[in-house]
Design a protein around this motif. Structure first.
Motif, PDB file in Angstrom:
ATOM      1  N   THR A 271       0.853  -1.180   0.000  1.00  0.00           N
ATOM      2  CA  THR A 271       0.000   0.000   0.000  1.00  0.00           C
ATOM      3  C   THR A 271       0.895   1.238   0.000  1.00  0.00           C
ATOM      4  OG1 THR A 271       0.028  -0.090   2.412  1.00  0.00           O
ATOM      5  CG2 THR A 271      -1.883  -1.076   1.305  1.00  0.00           C
ATOM      6  N   ASP A 272       0.326   2.377  -0.336  1.00  0.00           N
ATOM      7  CA  ASP A 272       1.055   3.634  -0.214  1.00  0.00           C
ATOM      8  C   ASP A 272       0.890   4.115   1.231  1.00  0.00           C
ATOM      9  OD1 ASP A 272       2.229   6.080  -0.303  1.00  0.00           O
ATOM     10  OD2 ASP A 272       0.907   6.932  -1.826  1.00  0.00           O
ATOM     11  N   SER A 273       1.736   3.580   2.101  1.00  0.00           N
ATOM     12  CA  SER A 273       1.637   3.875   3.532  1.00  0.00           C
ATOM     13  C   SER A 273       2.567   5.010   3.957  1.00  0.00           C
ATOM     14  CB  SER A 273       1.953   2.612   4.339  1.00  0.00           C
ATOM     15  OG  SER A 273       3.206   2.073   3.959  1.00  0.00           O
ATOM     16  N   HIS A 274       2.918   5.873   3.000  1.00  0.00           N
ATOM     17  CA  HIS A 274       3.761   7.055   3.199  1.00  0.00           C
ATOM     18  C   HIS A 274       5.236   6.703   3.365  1.00  0.00           C
ATOM     19  CE1 HIS A 274       0.730  10.325   3.543  1.00  0.00           C
ATOM     20  NE2 HIS A 274      -0.056   9.309   3.854  1.00  0.00           N
ATOM     21  N   GLY A 275       5.584   5.927   4.397  1.00  0.00           N
ATOM     22  CA  GLY A 275       6.990   5.676   4.678  1.00  0.00           C
ATOM     23  C   GLY A 275       7.722   4.894   3.615  1.00  0.00           C
ATOM     24  N   VAL A 276       6.997   4.172   2.765  1.00  0.00           N
ATOM     25  CA  VAL A 276       7.657   3.358   1.732  1.00  0.00           C
ATOM     26  C   VAL A 276       7.816   4.118   0.413  1.00  0.00           C
ATOM     27  CG1 VAL A 276       6.857   1.200   2.756  1.00  0.00           C
ATOM     28  CG2 VAL A 276       5.477   2.308   0.992  1.00  0.00           C
ATOM     29  N   ARG A 277       7.337   5.356   0.380  1.00  0.00           N
ATOM     30  CA  ARG A 277       7.409   6.105  -0.882  1.00  0.00           C
ATOM     31  C   ARG A 277       8.840   6.315  -1.351  1.00  0.00           C
ATOM     32  NH1 ARG A 277       2.996  10.940   0.269  1.00  0.00           N
ATOM     33  NH2 ARG A 277       1.111   9.631   0.193  1.00  0.00           N
ATOM     34  N   ILE A 278       9.773   6.452  -0.427  1.00  0.00           N
ATOM     35  CA  ILE A 278      11.159   6.677  -0.852  1.00  0.00           C
ATOM     36  C   ILE A 278      11.788   5.403  -1.397  1.00  0.00           C
ATOM     37  CG2 ILE A 278      11.460   8.540   0.828  1.00  0.00           C
ATOM     38  CD1 ILE A 278      13.309   6.602   2.403  1.00  0.00           C
ATOM     39  N   LEU A 279      11.153   4.258  -1.141  1.00  0.00           N
ATOM     40  CA  LEU A 279      11.715   2.983  -1.551  1.00  0.00           C
ATOM     41  C   LEU A 279      11.095   2.427  -2.823  1.00  0.00           C
ATOM     42  CD1 LEU A 279      11.727   1.280   1.980  1.00  0.00           C
ATOM     43  CD2 LEU A 279      13.728   2.167   0.760  1.00  0.00           C
ATOM     44  N   ILE A 280       9.786   2.617  -2.983  1.00  0.00           N
ATOM     45  CA  ILE A 280       9.078   1.948  -4.077  1.00  0.00           C
ATOM     46  C   ILE A 280       8.714   2.909  -5.189  1.00  0.00           C
ATOM     47  CG2 ILE A 280       6.966   0.701  -4.696  1.00  0.00           C
ATOM     48  CD1 ILE A 280       6.971  -0.567  -1.964  1.00  0.00           C
ATOM     49  N   ARG A 281       9.130   2.568  -6.382  1.00  0.00           N
ATOM     50  CA  ARG A 281       8.626   3.180  -7.623  1.00  0.00           C
ATOM     51  C   ARG A 281       7.897   2.066  -8.366  1.00  0.00           C
ATOM     52  NH1 ARG A 281      14.020   4.785  -8.038  1.00  0.00           N
ATOM     53  NH2 ARG A 281      14.219   3.500  -9.916  1.00  0.00           N
ATOM     54  N   HIS A 282       6.652   2.305  -8.681  1.00  0.00           N
ATOM     55  CA  HIS A 282       5.801   1.244  -9.205  1.00  0.00           C
ATOM     56  C   HIS A 282       6.380   0.618 -10.475  1.00  0.00           C
ATOM     57  CE1 HIS A 282       2.141  -1.038  -9.661  1.00  0.00           C
ATOM     58  NE2 HIS A 282       1.987  -0.602 -10.907  1.00  0.00           N
ATOM     59  N   ASN A 283       6.480  -0.698 -10.455  1.00  0.00           N
ATOM     60  CA  ASN A 283       7.015  -1.510 -11.556  1.00  0.00           C
ATOM     61  C   ASN A 283       8.484  -1.234 -11.855  1.00  0.00           C
ATOM     62  OD1 ASN A 283       4.776  -3.097 -11.962  1.00  0.00           O
ATOM     63  ND2 ASN A 283       3.935  -1.827 -13.600  1.00  0.00           N
ATOM     64  N   GLU A 284       9.143  -0.523 -10.931  1.00  0.00           N
ATOM     65  CA  GLU A 284      10.582  -0.314 -11.058  1.00  0.00           C
ATOM     66  C   GLU A 284      11.313  -0.971  -9.884  1.00  0.00           C
ATOM     67  OE1 GLU A 284      12.506   1.023 -13.440  1.00  0.00           O
ATOM     68  OE2 GLU A 284      10.731   1.164 -14.705  1.00  0.00           O
ATOM     69  N   THR A 285      11.031  -0.490  -8.676  1.00  0.00           N
ATOM     70  CA  THR A 285      11.678  -1.075  -7.497  1.00  0.00           C
ATOM     71  C   THR A 285      10.703  -1.916  -6.672  1.00  0.00           C
ATOM     72  OG1 THR A 285      11.224   0.872  -6.130  1.00  0.00           O
ATOM     73  CG2 THR A 285      13.292   0.850  -7.375  1.00  0.00           C
ATOM     74  N   GLY A 286       9.440  -1.898  -7.022  1.00  0.00           N
ATOM     75  CA  GLY A 286       8.414  -2.658  -6.317  1.00  0.00           C
ATOM     76  C   GLY A 286       7.072  -2.397  -6.964  1.00  0.00           C
ATOM     77  N   LYS A 287       6.008  -2.704  -6.269  1.00  0.00           N
ATOM     78  CA  LYS A 287       4.665  -2.456  -6.777  1.00  0.00           C
ATOM     79  C   LYS A 287       3.796  -1.833  -5.686  1.00  0.00           C
ATOM     80  CE  LYS A 287       3.751  -5.896 -10.448  1.00  0.00           C
ATOM     81  NZ  LYS A 287       2.952  -5.025 -11.323  1.00  0.00           N
ATOM     82  N   PHE A 288       2.957  -0.892  -6.087  1.00  0.00           N
ATOM     83  CA  PHE A 288       1.949  -0.318  -5.213  1.00  0.00           C
ATOM     84  C   PHE A 288       0.577  -0.851  -5.597  1.00  0.00           C
ATOM     85  CE2 PHE A 288       4.734   3.550  -4.363  1.00  0.00           C
ATOM     86  CZ  PHE A 288       4.816   3.325  -2.997  1.00  0.00           C
ATOM     87  N   TYR A 289      -0.313  -0.907  -4.624  1.00  0.00           N
ATOM     88  CA  TYR A 289      -1.731  -1.093  -4.917  1.00  0.00           C
ATOM     89  C   TYR A 289      -2.524  -0.146  -4.034  1.00  0.00           C
ATOM     90  CZ  TYR A 289      -2.644  -3.785  -0.599  1.00  0.00           C
ATOM     91  OH  TYR A 289      -2.798  -4.183   0.707  1.00  0.00           O
ATOM     92  N   VAL A 290      -3.698   0.220  -4.462  1.00  0.00           N
ATOM     93  CA  VAL A 290      -4.536   1.153  -3.715  1.00  0.00           C
ATOM     94  C   VAL A 290      -5.092   0.448  -2.485  1.00  0.00           C
ATOM     95  CG1 VAL A 290      -6.610   2.575  -3.762  1.00  0.00           C
ATOM     96  CG2 VAL A 290      -5.119   2.451  -5.781  1.00  0.00           C
ATOM     97  N   HIS A 291      -4.894   1.050  -1.330  1.00  0.00           N
ATOM     98  CA  HIS A 291      -5.386   0.430  -0.098  1.00  0.00           C
ATOM     99  C   HIS A 291      -6.881   0.125  -0.207  1.00  0.00           C
ATOM    100  CE1 HIS A 291      -6.373  -0.420   4.012  1.00  0.00           C
ATOM    101  NE2 HIS A 291      -7.231   0.584   4.032  1.00  0.00           N
ATOM    102  N   GLY A 292      -7.236  -1.097   0.126  1.00  0.00           N
ATOM    103  CA  GLY A 292      -8.635  -1.514   0.078  1.00  0.00           C
ATOM    104  C   GLY A 292      -9.041  -2.166  -1.221  1.00  0.00           C
ATOM    105  N   ASP A 293      -8.251  -1.974  -2.276  1.00  0.00           N
ATOM    106  CA  ASP A 293      -8.570  -2.588  -3.569  1.00  0.00           C
ATOM    107  C   ASP A 293      -7.928  -3.976  -3.614  1.00  0.00           C
ATOM    108  OD1 ASP A 293      -8.998  -3.320  -6.203  1.00  0.00           O
ATOM    109  OD2 ASP A 293      -8.684  -1.291  -6.985  1.00  0.00           O
ATOM    110  N   LEU A 294      -8.619  -4.933  -3.058  1.00  0.00           N
ATOM    111  CA  LEU A 294      -8.066  -6.280  -2.925  1.00  0.00           C
ATOM    112  C   LEU A 294      -7.869  -6.942  -4.283  1.00  0.00           C
ATOM    113  CD1 LEU A 294     -10.170  -7.538   0.122  1.00  0.00           C
ATOM    114  CD2 LEU A 294      -8.055  -6.198   0.104  1.00  0.00           C
ATOM    115  N   ASP A 295      -8.780  -6.663  -5.227  1.00  0.00           N
ATOM    116  CA  ASP A 295      -8.641  -7.238  -6.566  1.00  0.00           C
ATOM    117  C   ASP A 295      -7.383  -6.719  -7.253  1.00  0.00           C
ATOM    118  OD1 ASP A 295     -10.958  -8.785  -6.413  1.00  0.00           O
ATOM    119  OD2 ASP A 295     -12.226  -7.146  -7.125  1.00  0.00           O
TER     120      ASP A 295
END
Length: 346
Positions: A271-295
């Motif tokens: 999730t985009d839990s704020h503290g991981v923003r410096i670490l994750i770039r979507h599809n580059e260093t990791g993946k994000f998903y929208v909190h609550g969007d389980l699908d």
């Protein structure tokens, strides 16, 4: 906090800065300090604490969480540098109320505030304590010990979760997303790393109840209180299995588990839990998903398992990100600069 303290004490000691740790109580994290040369004090009262402070004549003291201790130290005659540190809160409401309550004490007693480069923490202290010295730099990860270890992985992908069994870590969503993924990957392994002593009875009971109702009681491997030095082995195994770490947190000040996993070539979906923003770039260093969007979370997980080219790209970019951003030399330089600005260190 225990992980950060141990990591930074180790790297600062290499550069000639001696650090001691003081806790009000010691829990199962004590096992992580047993094979370490860092002096650790556990105190049961103010008198014991103040005796340690004054007998050791510390040049600077960093206080995490307990801002009332700042007043006690100043009233006891301690004249060294006092730095208040915040590594995050469980909710935005808690963050606002805590810093609002702490602000008068911070102004009266401390020389500065230290936070990681997490946007909500920087904004919060800038807004509520605008004239205080604010120091913000990334935490450190000692990649000489937290690193990939070659292993023989499970034959099927493993999805892992790490945290406390409490609402902010959002373990319920891990179970929900795992159910969706197992519809596509019936043999998917599920590993949950947690410390049972840090959860409330109601949360533990709900956890066992949902495992049963989800039909996962005999599927989820519960890894309770694994010593920290063994975690690189597990991270590496998860990464090599074709699986990933799933971080479902609502709010993080930093996210050490995410950084450690990346350093061990274990990809992360978060999730985009704020503290991981410096670490994750979507599809580059990791993946994000929208909190609550389980699908969406399940879809991102399925892509990470099946798209081998993307997976390897994320694994390599992730390890490069951590090595560059959280390296020991950078942390020592930033820490020394902070002390120098307060009139300490060379």
């Amino acid at each position: 906090m225990e992980t950060l303290n141990r990591q930074r004490c180790t790297v600062l000691a290499r550069s000639g800065i001696e650090c001691h740790l003081l806790y009000y109580q010691i829990g199962t994290g004590k096992q992580n300090l047993m094979n370490n040369d860092i002096p650790v004090f556990v105190v049961s009262g103010d008198n014991e604490l103040l005796n340690i402070v004054h007998s050791n004549q510390y040049d600077a003291i960093i206080i995490a969480t307990d801002f009332h201790l700042l007043t006690k130290l100043r009233q006891s005659g301690y004249n060294g540098a006092l730095i208040y540190e915040s590594q995050g809160f469980s909710t935005m409401e808690e963050a606002e109320s805590t810093v609002t309550a702490a602000a008068p004490i911070l102004y009266n007693c401390c020389n500065g505030v230290l936070v990681p480069t997490t946007s909500y923490l920087v904004e919060l202290f800038t807004r509520l304590c605008p004239s205080l010295n604010l120091f913000s730099f990334p935490n450190v990860l000692d990649t000489s010990t937290i690193r990939y270890i070659a292993n023989i992985p499970p034959s099927d992908p493993v999805v892992a979760w790490i945290g406390r069994l409490e609402p902010n870590k959002n373990w319920r969503h891990f179970l929900d997303i795992s159910l969706l993924l197992r519809q596509q990957f019936p043999n998917l392994g599920l590993w949950m790393f947690y410390d049972d002593t840090l959860s409330q009875p109601d949360d533990r009971n709900q956890f066992e109840y949902l495992l049963s109702t989800h039909g996962l009681s005999n599927v989820v491997e519960k890894l309770n209180n694994i010593p920290h030095h063994k975690m690189p082995y597990y991270y590496s195994m998860i990464g090599d299995s074709g699986g990933f770490l799933l971080s479902t947190s609502l709010l993080e000040g930093f996210g050490y588990a995410v950084a450690e996993a990346m350093a061990c070539r274990c990809p992360v979906i978060s999730t985009d839990s704020h503290g991981v923003r410096i670490l994750i770039r979507h599809n580059e260093t990791g993946k994000f998903y929208v909190h609550g969007d389980l699908d969406q979370a399940a879809a991102e997980g399925a892509e990470l398992i099946t798209n081998h080219a993307l997976r390897e790209h994320i694994r390599q970019q992730g390890i490069d990100m951590v090595a560059g951003l959280l390296n020991a030399d950078s942390y020592v330089h930033s820490f020394r600069s902070m002390l120098h600005s307060l009139g300490l260190a060379n």
